[in-house]
Design an enzyme around this catalytic site. Structure first.
Site, PDB file in Angstrom:
ATOM      1  N   LYS A   2      -1.293 -17.376  -8.545  1.00 12.82           N
ATOM      2  CA  LYS A   2      -2.348 -16.561  -9.171  1.00 12.82           C
ATOM      3  C   LYS A   2      -2.362 -16.780 -10.680  1.00 12.82           C
ATOM      4  CE  LYS A   2      -4.080 -14.170  -5.648  1.00 12.82           C
ATOM      5  NZ  LYS A   2      -5.432 -13.813  -5.280  1.00 12.82           N
ATOM      6  N   LYS A  50     -10.235 -16.659   0.632  1.00  7.17           N
ATOM      7  CA  LYS A  50     -11.471 -16.141   0.026  1.00  7.17           C
ATOM      8  C   LYS A  50     -11.632 -16.655  -1.397  1.00  7.17           C
ATOM      9  CE  LYS A  50     -10.519 -11.711   2.178  1.00  7.17           C
ATOM     10  NZ  LYS A  50      -9.160 -11.377   1.751  1.00  7.17           N
ATOM     11  N   LYS A  85      -4.701 -23.591   2.367  1.00  3.05           N
ATOM     12  CA  LYS A  85      -5.014 -22.588   3.386  1.00  3.05           C
ATOM     13  C   LYS A  85      -6.409 -22.029   3.119  1.00  3.05           C
ATOM     14  CE  LYS A  85      -4.036 -18.059   1.649  1.00  3.05           C
ATOM     15  NZ  LYS A  85      -4.140 -16.705   2.077  1.00  3.05           N
TER      16      LYS A  85
HETATM   17  N1  AQP Z   1      -5.830 -19.270   6.040  1.00  8.48           N
HETATM   18  C1  AQP Z   1      -5.169 -18.302   6.653  1.00  8.48           C
HETATM   19  N2  AQP Z   1      -4.486 -18.566   7.779  1.00  8.48           N
HETATM   20  C2  AQP Z   1      -3.810 -17.585   8.437  1.00  8.48           C
HETATM   21  N3  AQP Z   1      -3.793 -16.297   8.022  1.00  8.48           N
HETATM   22  C3  AQP Z   1      -4.467 -16.003   6.905  1.00  8.48           C
HETATM   23  N4  AQP Z   1      -4.653 -14.856   6.228  1.00  8.48           N
HETATM   24  C4  AQP Z   1      -5.407 -15.073   5.142  1.00  8.48           C
HETATM   25  N5  AQP Z   1      -5.756 -16.362   5.079  1.00  8.48           N
HETATM   26  C5  AQP Z   1      -5.180 -16.973   6.162  1.00  8.48           C
HETATM   27  C6  AQP Z   1      -4.087 -13.572   6.619  1.00  8.48           C
HETATM   28  O1  AQP Z   1      -5.137 -12.628   6.615  1.00  8.48           O
HETATM   29  C7  AQP Z   1      -4.587 -11.368   6.264  1.00  8.48           C
HETATM   30  C8  AQP Z   1      -5.434 -10.730   5.228  1.00  8.48           C
HETATM   31  O2  AQP Z   1      -5.413 -11.497   4.064  1.00  8.48           O
HETATM   32  P1  AQP Z   1      -5.690 -10.832   2.649  1.00  8.48           P
HETATM   33  O3  AQP Z   1      -7.112 -10.720   2.442  1.00  8.48           O
HETATM   34  O4  AQP Z   1      -5.004  -9.565   2.494  1.00  8.48           O
HETATM   35  O5  AQP Z   1      -4.967 -11.734   1.653  1.00  8.48           O
HETATM   36  P2  AQP Z   1      -4.815 -13.229   1.527  1.00  8.48           P
HETATM   37  O6  AQP Z   1      -3.727 -13.759   2.353  1.00  8.48           O
HETATM   38  O7  AQP Z   1      -4.606 -13.440   0.101  1.00  8.48           O
HETATM   39  O8  AQP Z   1      -6.211 -13.779   2.063  1.00  8.48           O
HETATM   40  P3  AQP Z   1      -7.174 -14.670   1.275  1.00  8.48           P
HETATM   41  O9  AQP Z   1      -8.359 -14.949   2.099  1.00  8.48           O
HETATM   42  O10 AQP Z   1      -6.404 -15.858   0.802  1.00  8.48           O
HETATM   43  O11 AQP Z   1      -7.607 -13.728   0.069  1.00  8.48           O
HETATM   44  P4  AQP Z   1      -7.571 -13.971  -1.494  1.00  8.48           P
HETATM   45  O12 AQP Z   1      -8.226 -15.296  -1.696  1.00  8.48           O
HETATM   46  O13 AQP Z   1      -8.366 -12.831  -2.039  1.00  8.48           O
HETATM   47  O14 AQP Z   1      -6.147 -13.969  -1.967  1.00  8.48           O
HETATM   48  C9  AQP Z   1      -3.171 -11.613   5.792  1.00  8.48           C
HETATM   49  O15 AQP Z   1      -2.280 -11.225   6.810  1.00  8.48           O
HETATM   50  C10 AQP Z   1      -3.098 -13.082   5.583  1.00  8.48           C
HETATM   51  O16 AQP Z   1      -1.812 -13.599   5.821  1.00  8.48           O
END
Ligand code: AQP
Length: 342
Positions: free
Chosen positions: A131, A214, A211
């Site tokens: 981040k 978002k 991965k």
């Molecule tokens: N690509 C992924 N593959 C498997 N699991 C995933 N998760 C997210 N991306 C993948 C799982 O989804 C849950 C919710 O995620 P989150 O929104 O709390 O946070 P994150 O992991 O940070 O998801 P993003 O999409 O990557 O969000 P941003 O970009 O905002 O940081 C979690 O259990 C996560 O593991």
């Protein structure tokens, strides 16, 4: 990325018989539109586990504040995420769905946990390092303290199972260390939370490298208009060594082929078509679009209904937060007593 210290739990009917009924918790950030990585990696397990455990799911808006600073946008995304989770199968009769900031006891527990958490543990967290690179103009303190809040999120409700994607492994391990540090200093109070993974713990993004995330703009959204989903799938990077249509494909390294595993029983045939060059990447992508749209059609319909009735969504969230009040206040009272806050 390091694995959790304890082996992760894979959900299968055999586990259900072996494990006692325990509490499960997970959180999802309202930081953008939910994507198939969220669903395949985590939400599918939220839905499966609500039948087997006392399940609590939070839309973690405090966490989202580390990267979203637009109040109206955050409010809108929070409701959209709630509608998405309900549309994908969370049932308020079987689980508790709420907004993190609606149970503010978690911020008190987070503060108390910071006093048992060495700063060095937080500075070594891979997501903090990422981040810091991704948003260098906004390296706020919340980014560093994020895992402490996450530990508090989970154990405020004394949850011991946490359905997440593998990207959360390091955070979960840190939650366990924080809990251990607290228990060592003040006596056994909290269970050490354990990750629960799906069969797709890491879903790669449309770039085929990182991965799906978002914030990286490499997602296939679940509730976007069909044309947008088509555009996102069409943009996917496939097997980079397959130059000509007649070259044999390598499904093991092609992200489109990998995703087919989760949207139909016949992926072996699809893979065979690629290997023998009977089919090309364009065909395989077209089929994937069709399958994704078909798979999510009922959820997309339900999502549209829920978004047309915001009162229904808001009521679920309010009732959820209220239902959790006794557990949260009991935990805080116990911790205050143990720490000498009288
Ligand atoms: N690509 C992924 N593959 C498997 N699991 C995933 N998760 C997210 N991306 C993948 C799982 O989804 C849950 C919710 O995620 P989150 O929104 O709390 O946070 P994150 O992991 O940070 O998801 P993003 O999409 O990557 O969000 P941003 O970009 O905002 O940081 C979690 O259990 C996560 O593991």
């Amino acid at each position: 990325m390091s694995e959790p210290a304890a082996s992760p739990v894979h959900s299968s009917p055999a586990d259900a018989a072996a494990l006692p009924r325990v509490r499960c918790f997970s959180g999802i950030q309202p930081s953008g539109a939910p994507h198939i990585g969220n669903d395949l990696g985590a939400i599918r397990n939220y839905v499966a586990l609500q039948d087997r455990y006392e399940s609590i799911y939070a839309i973690v808006d405090f966490h989202a504040l580390t990267s979203t600073h637009d109040a109206d946008l955050l409010r809108r995304r929070t409701r959209e995420m709630a509608a998405a989770l309900l549309a994908l199968g969370l049932d308020p009769a079987k689980c508790t769905l709420f907004v993190q900031s609606h149970r503010p006891e978690v911020t008190e527990l987070m503060w108390l946990f910071t006093t048992v958490t060495p700063v060095s543990w937080l500075e070594r967290t891979p997501t903090y390092k990422e981040k810091r690179e991704n948003q260098p103009e906004d390296v706020n303190h919340g980014l560093l303290t994020y895992p402490v809040l996450q530990a508090a999120d989970i154990v405020l409700y004394k949850a011991s199972l946490v359905p997440v994607g593998r990207d959360q492994a390091a955070h979960l391990e840190l939650s366990r260390e924080i809990v251990r540090a607290f228990n060592n200093r003040y006596g056994p109070t909290f269970p050490e939370p354990q990750a629960v993974y799906t069969e797709a713990p890491v879903v790669l993004g449309t770039d085929g490298v990182r991965k799906m995330s978002k914030s990286m703009g490499n997602t296939i959204e679940i509730f976007a208009p069909a044309d947008e989903i088509r555009r996102q799938v069409t943009s996917m990077v496939t097997d980079t060594e397959r130059i000509k249509r007649t070259d044999p494909g390598r499904p093991e390294v092609c992200n489109v082929c990998q995703l087919h595993r989760f949207f139909g029983d016949d992926y072996a045939e699809i893979w065979d078509g690629e290997r023998t060059a009977r089919t090309g990447c364009v065909d395989t992508k077209k089929l994937l679009v069709e399958r994704i749209l078909r798979h999510y059609a009922p959820a997309r319909e339900r999502y549209a209904e829920l978004m047309a009735s915001p009162v229904t969504v808001d009521r679920v969230l309010e009732e959820g937060a209220e239902r959790l009040r006794p557990i949260a206040t009991a935990t805080i009272a116990e911790v205050r007593e143990k720490m000498g806050l009288r």
